[in-house]
Design an enzyme around this catalytic site. Structure first.
Site, PDB file in Angstrom:
ATOM      1  N   ASP A   1      14.337 -14.426  21.323  1.00 34.10           N
ATOM      2  CA  ASP A   1      12.869 -14.168  21.237  1.00 34.10           C
ATOM      3  C   ASP A   1      12.711 -13.276  20.059  1.00 34.10           C
ATOM      4  O   ASP A   1      11.408 -12.439  19.989  1.00 34.10           O
ATOM      5  CB  ASP A   1      12.264 -13.648  22.556  1.00 34.10           C
ATOM      6  CG  ASP A   1      12.969 -12.574  23.075  1.00 34.10           C
ATOM      7  OD1 ASP A   1      14.024 -12.111  22.273  1.00 34.10           O
ATOM      8  OD2 ASP A   1      12.538 -11.690  23.899  1.00 34.10           O
ATOM      9  N   GLU A   2      13.556 -13.074  19.206  1.00 31.22           N
ATOM     10  CA  GLU A   2      13.733 -11.805  18.104  1.00 31.22           C
ATOM     11  C   GLU A   2      14.207 -12.418  16.886  1.00 31.22           C
ATOM     12  O   GLU A   2      15.347 -12.912  17.050  1.00 31.22           O
ATOM     13  CB  GLU A   2      14.274 -10.625  18.779  1.00 31.22           C
ATOM     14  CG  GLU A   2      14.149  -9.467  17.919  1.00 31.22           C
ATOM     15  CD  GLU A   2      14.815  -8.230  18.620  1.00 31.22           C
ATOM     16  OE1 GLU A   2      15.008  -7.431  17.904  1.00 31.22           O
ATOM     17  OE2 GLU A   2      15.444  -8.640  19.829  1.00 31.22           O
TER      18      GLU A   2
END
Length: 483
Positions: free
Chosen positions: A130-131
């Site tokens: 998610d990054e």
């Protein structure tokens, strides 16, 4: 369009080659960091309309489970990542949802979001599901742009992510380094953007606590606190020789730079996997050696499947064993040649675990493979005597203790059901019924499974209960979030 490429000079190195001193700092805000907000929980709320606006916790749902992600509604009550599930339940009001993880759904959403970022930058470094970071310099005229230009690009990314993922939000930061871009995105959470312009780093950091700096952990903080340092501004007042004296050469220089917003790391497109692992936390402590051996075999097969899929062979097999008293023991052994064979990984894992001993009960087991090599050239096994294998060269031991169980335990319900020869119906799993259509598991137990029939493009749906072995009900792929 003007095209400006950032090409740093060859890096100098600090003592031991660990700290880069020679890379120049960027004079432009050309590093972007994007972080998908409460990602796992947000995917669940998108796909399950009845959970929108409600506290949602994703992670191990059993008694020994641990929170992986909490929605912002759950965070309002103090729930956070790595918190034991029982504690999260105690802190949340009735109506909160506790769900097992759906990695297929998360991977699909991650790919969609990262696809938008890759349309904006040719240099993307994904650091987790998610990054990610992006270097904007190769594709945008960063030498001549303004703050408004950087903000417009960040907003374009956020809007693109919303559209590509069915409404998921992202926080975006832009700065002159990876550190400043990440801290900017953190400061804009949730669902925001922030640009820290070159020259603003010191003012942005000044009043933050030391722990806000990446890599400054509790031990470092405690050491520096005894010298009167509490904030980043306090750190900046400390002389470099003093920091080196307190923290050592590498850490002293590193903290000195970070307190001034100096981060010379480049955005890189390739991140090598260091290990492949699988672990599980159990509903009840395992006290039988046969149970431990069987679980290690299951974990080894999962690791072997991931190695095969990635085309990797590893020489080092590791075991993690957490006892009933939360003491954690790590063992590893290095083989003569790389392997991806489940049988060999199991053999080594069992040998290592039995060397630790089952004791009064095992609450967590983990198996890992690292030390990757290009080829597997295993020797045929030789009978070298009791407890000796032909592939084993050396073993390493480390014992650590932990107060909390940090393993998420994604597969608790599925593994428990598999041991009992039952169909697994983990809470939150995607299912489809021959008559009623697609839905998700609301709950299960006592030979029944309750399903809520709804999806990302519907409103809240009805709830129905079935026998757990109903032939009309089966597990399914994640739903499509676009009509």
């Amino acid at each position: 369009m003007c095209r400006t490429v950032y090409r740093p000079t060859a890096p100098g190195r600090g003592p031991g080659g660990s700290v880069p001193y020679g890379l120049p700092m960027r004079a432009t805000a050309s590093v972007l960091h994007v972080d998908l907000d409460a990602f796992f929980a947000a995917v669940e709320q998108r796909d399950k309309p009845s959970l929108r606006g409600r506290p949602v916790v994703v992670g191990g749902t059993g008694r020994r489970g641990v929170v992986s992600t909490a929605s912002y509604e759950a965070r309002h009550y103090g729930v956070r990542s790595a918190m034991p599930a029982w504690q999260a339940r105690a802190q949340l009001p009735g109506g909160a949802a506790f769900l097992s993880g759906r990695f297929d759904a998360y991977r699909r959403s991650s790919r969609a979001a990262l696809g938008v970022l890759r349309e904006l930058s040719s240099v993307v470094e994904q650091v987790s599901i998610d990054e990610a970071y992006a270097d904007l310099a190769p594709d945008w005229p960063v030498d001549g742009w303004s703050r408004a230009d950087a903000e417009a690009l960040a907003e374009r990314l956020r809007a693109g992510v919303r559209g590509a993922t069915g409404g998921l939000t992202a926080s975006v930061g832009v700065g002159s380094s990876k550190m400043m871009a990440k801290m900017a995105s953190e400061a804009s959470k949730p669902d925001g953007l922030r640009v820290i312009w070159p020259g603003e780093e010191a003012a942005f950091l000044a009043d933050l606590p030391m722990r806000a700096l990446p890599g400054v952990g509790p031990a470092t903080t405690e050491k520096l606190r005894t010298f009167g340092a509490v904030t980043v501004a306090d750190l900046r007042r400390m002389a470099l020789p003093d920091l080196v004296s307190i923290l050592g050469e590498a850490s002293g220089h590193g903290v000195h730079d970070l307190a001034r917003g100096i981060d010379r790391r480049e955005v890189t497109t390739h991140r090598e996997a260091k290990s492949v692992s699988a672990e599980e936390t159990f509903h009840q402590d395992l006290t039988d050696v046969r149970e431990v051996t069987a679980e290690l075999g299951l974990l080894a097969r999962r690791v072997a499947a991931r190695l095969e899929k990635a085309g990797l062979f590893g020489r080092t097999v590791g075991v993690k064993l957490r006892r009933h008293d939360f003491s954690t023991h790590l063992r590893s052994t290095t083989l003569a040649h790389g392997t991806d064979r489940a049988e060999l990984i199991t053999e080594q894992a069992v040998r290592l675990a039995l060397g630790i001993g089952v004791g009064d009960g095992v609450r967590l087991l983990g198996v890992s493979v690292s030390g990757f090599v290009e080829h597997s050239q295993e020797l045929m096994p030789l009978d070298l005597g009791p407890g000796v294998t032909s592939g084993s060269q050396e073993s390493h031991t480390a014992d650590v203790s932990s107060e909390t169980d940090a393993a998420v335990g994604w597969d608790d319900e599925e593994s428990h059901a598999a041991r009992l020869g039952r169909v697994a119906w983990p809470t939150g799993a995607d299912v489809v019924h021959a008559e009623h259509g697609a839905g998700w598991v609301w709950g299960s137990g006592l030979g029944r499974v309750t399903v809520r029939f709804e999806g990302p493009t519907t409103g809240p749906g009805p709830i129905r209960t079935f026998e757990a072995d109903d032939p009309a009900l089966r597990r399914s792929d994640p739903p499509a979030w676009a009509p």
